[in-house]
Design a protein around this motif. Sequence first.
Motif, PDB file in Angstrom:
ATOM      1  N   THR A  85      29.161  24.594  31.629  1.00 43.01           N
ATOM      2  CA  THR A  85      30.139  24.124  30.642  1.00 43.01           C
ATOM      3  C   THR A  85      31.562  24.316  31.155  1.00 43.01           C
ATOM      4  N   HIS A  86      32.399  23.308  30.954  1.00 46.64           N
ATOM      5  CA  HIS A  86      33.834  23.406  31.223  1.00 46.64           C
ATOM      6  C   HIS A  86      34.565  23.256  29.897  1.00 46.64           C
ATOM      7  N   LEU A  87      35.374  24.248  29.546  1.00 50.26           N
ATOM      8  CA  LEU A  87      36.187  24.169  28.335  1.00 50.26           C
ATOM      9  C   LEU A  87      37.506  23.497  28.684  1.00 50.26           C
ATOM     10  N   ASP A  88      37.786  22.348  28.072  1.00 48.66           N
ATOM     11  CA  ASP A  88      38.972  21.563  28.397  1.00 48.66           C
ATOM     12  C   ASP A  88      40.074  21.649  27.349  1.00 48.66           C
ATOM     13  N   GLY A  89      39.761  22.150  26.168  1.00 52.07           N
ATOM     14  CA  GLY A  89      40.807  22.239  25.151  1.00 52.07           C
ATOM     15  C   GLY A  89      40.302  22.781  23.829  1.00 52.07           C
ATOM     16  N   LEU A  90      41.227  23.369  23.059  1.00 51.87           N
ATOM     17  CA  LEU A  90      40.936  23.798  21.693  1.00 51.87           C
ATOM     18  C   LEU A  90      41.411  22.700  20.753  1.00 51.87           C
ATOM     19  N   VAL A  91      40.519  22.226  19.918  1.00 54.59           N
ATOM     20  CA  VAL A  91      40.860  21.171  18.968  1.00 54.59           C
ATOM     21  C   VAL A  91      41.104  21.818  17.611  1.00 54.59           C
ATOM     22  N   LEU A  92      42.385  21.845  17.222  1.00 46.69           N
ATOM     23  CA  LEU A  92      42.783  22.504  15.981  1.00 46.69           C
ATOM     24  C   LEU A  92      43.022  21.442  14.913  1.00 46.69           C
ATOM     25  N   ALA A  93      42.133  21.395  13.964  1.00 49.20           N
ATOM     26  CA  ALA A  93      42.188  20.359  12.934  1.00 49.20           C
ATOM     27  C   ALA A  93      42.981  20.827  11.717  1.00 49.20           C
ATOM     28  N   ARG A  94      43.151  19.939  10.766  1.00 53.05           N
ATOM     29  CA  ARG A  94      43.827  20.289   9.523  1.00 53.05           C
ATOM     30  C   ARG A  94      42.960  21.219   8.676  1.00 53.05           C
ATOM     31  N   SER A  95      41.670  21.007   8.752  1.00 47.30           N
ATOM     32  CA  SER A  95      40.738  21.838   7.987  1.00 47.30           C
ATOM     33  C   SER A  95      40.013  22.793   8.918  1.00 47.30           C
ATOM     34  N   ALA A  96      39.641  23.941   8.378  1.00 45.70           N
ATOM     35  CA  ALA A  96      38.872  24.907   9.170  1.00 45.70           C
ATOM     36  C   ALA A  96      37.537  24.315   9.603  1.00 45.70           C
ATOM     37  N   PHE A  97      36.958  23.499   8.723  1.00 42.24           N
ATOM     38  CA  PHE A  97      35.629  22.943   8.979  1.00 42.24           C
ATOM     39  C   PHE A  97      35.599  22.065  10.228  1.00 42.24           C
ATOM     40  N   HIS A  98      36.687  21.358  10.514  1.00 41.53           N
ATOM     41  CA  HIS A  98      36.691  20.376  11.600  1.00 41.53           C
ATOM     42  C   HIS A  98      37.298  20.902  12.903  1.00 41.53           C
ATOM     43  N   HIS A  99      37.559  22.200  12.979  1.00 38.74           N
ATOM     44  CA  HIS A  99      37.989  22.757  14.266  1.00 38.74           C
ATOM     45  C   HIS A  99      36.870  22.568  15.302  1.00 38.74           C
ATOM     46  N   SER A 100      37.272  22.290  16.531  1.00 40.96           N
ATOM     47  CA  SER A 100      36.276  22.009  17.563  1.00 40.96           C
ATOM     48  C   SER A 100      36.848  22.369  18.928  1.00 40.96           C
ATOM     49  N   ALA A 101      36.241  21.825  19.961  1.00 41.29           N
ATOM     50  CA  ALA A 101      36.709  22.029  21.336  1.00 41.29           C
ATOM     51  C   ALA A 101      36.429  20.780  22.138  1.00 41.29           C
ATOM     52  N   ASN A 102      37.269  20.541  23.141  1.00 49.12           N
ATOM     53  CA  ASN A 102      36.973  19.504  24.125  1.00 49.12           C
ATOM     54  C   ASN A 102      36.282  20.168  25.311  1.00 49.12           C
ATOM     55  N   TYR A 103      35.252  19.541  25.814  1.00 45.89           N
ATOM     56  CA  TYR A 103      34.411  20.176  26.832  1.00 45.89           C
ATOM     57  C   TYR A 103      33.625  19.135  27.607  1.00 45.89           C
ATOM     58  N   ARG A 104      33.076  19.574  28.723  1.00 47.86           N
ATOM     59  CA  ARG A 104      32.086  18.816  29.500  1.00 47.86           C
ATOM     60  C   ARG A 104      30.937  19.781  29.771  1.00 47.86           C
ATOM     61  N   SER A 105      29.756  19.440  29.340  1.00 48.91           N
ATOM     62  CA  SER A 105      28.623  20.345  29.525  1.00 48.91           C
ATOM     63  C   SER A 105      27.416  19.586  30.053  1.00 48.91           C
ATOM     64  N   VAL A 106      26.584  20.325  30.776  1.00 49.74           N
ATOM     65  CA  VAL A 106      25.354  19.761  31.343  1.00 49.74           C
ATOM     66  C   VAL A 106      24.211  20.740  31.112  1.00 49.74           C
ATOM     67  N   ASN A 107      23.061  20.210  30.755  1.00 50.14           N
ATOM     68  CA  ASN A 107      21.834  20.988  30.721  1.00 50.14           C
ATOM     69  C   ASN A 107      20.853  20.373  31.709  1.00 50.14           C
ATOM     70  N   ILE A 108      20.315  21.236  32.562  1.00 48.26           N
ATOM     71  CA  ILE A 108      19.390  20.808  33.612  1.00 48.26           C
ATOM     72  C   ILE A 108      18.018  21.421  33.360  1.00 48.26           C
ATOM     73  N   PHE A 109      16.997  20.641  33.622  1.00 44.94           N
ATOM     74  CA  PHE A 109      15.622  21.134  33.558  1.00 44.94           C
ATOM     75  C   PHE A 109      14.956  20.795  34.885  1.00 44.94           C
ATOM     76  N   GLY A 110      14.423  21.810  35.558  1.00 44.02           N
ATOM     77  CA  GLY A 110      13.876  21.545  36.885  1.00 44.02           C
ATOM     78  C   GLY A 110      12.745  22.472  37.282  1.00 44.02           C
ATOM     79  N   THR A 111      12.173  22.161  38.428  1.00 43.10           N
ATOM     80  CA  THR A 111      11.101  22.971  38.992  1.00 43.10           C
ATOM     81  C   THR A 111      11.675  23.898  40.048  1.00 43.10           C
ATOM     82  N   VAL A 112      11.072  25.077  40.163  1.00 44.29           N
ATOM     83  CA  VAL A 112      11.615  26.147  41.012  1.00 44.29           C
ATOM     84  C   VAL A 112      10.691  26.414  42.197  1.00 44.29           C
ATOM     85  N   LYS A 113      11.310  26.587  43.364  1.00 45.57           N
ATOM     86  CA  LYS A 113      10.533  27.035  44.520  1.00 45.57           C
ATOM     87  C   LYS A 113      11.394  27.944  45.390  1.00 45.57           C
TER      88      LYS A 113
END
Length: 220
Positions: A85-113
Amino acid sequence: MAKYSISKLNKVVRGSKRATYDIETINTILDDGFLCHIGYIYNNQAIVIPTAYARKEDKIYIHGSLKNRMMLSLLEAATASISVTHLDGLVLARSAFHHSANYRSVNIFGTVKKVEDPTEKMEALKYIINHMVPGHWENVRKPNKKEFDATLVLEIHIETASAKIRAEGAVDDAEDYNSSIWAGVVPIKQVAYDPVSDTKLPEKTKIPEEVLNYVSKNKS
């Protein structure tokens, strides 16, 4: 445009409009980072550990000691789940409910050797060092036999993956847009500072160009 097929394993359910399965986009997010988080089971306990990684084509390399419980657990399971995950920004909304963040994230599923071939193992270690600072492998002492033999290297073949990206401003309820409450984004970026040389270096030891280039590229 090559994509990973969508399955129950890699499908993004929440916020699916921000999902992408594009392989090039996923690889770019992976290449922009150095630290991943890996989940594994040890003694029936779920554990998540941060660790360094490097990508080569559709493979992820990680390394650790021969007795590292995460590495051994991954080998035993023969599968792995990795998150970056890369955190790119804090998104501060008018309401507490809609606060968020800008990000780029990846989930990988793989086999191990386990990487057994000595040449391939050394090449994987080179990838990890160069993923930290491009080209820096040529500036360091290579592992001696004792160090090399004490290091376990795992290859995780990316079977499937997904990314989730948010890059926008605050999204509020319609009635809140007329309020005088401030809303906006606080951009966040990881930056590098000037190198601090080790105090035990011989006099006039120069900082490698690769290190200076890395700092220059990541200063702002």
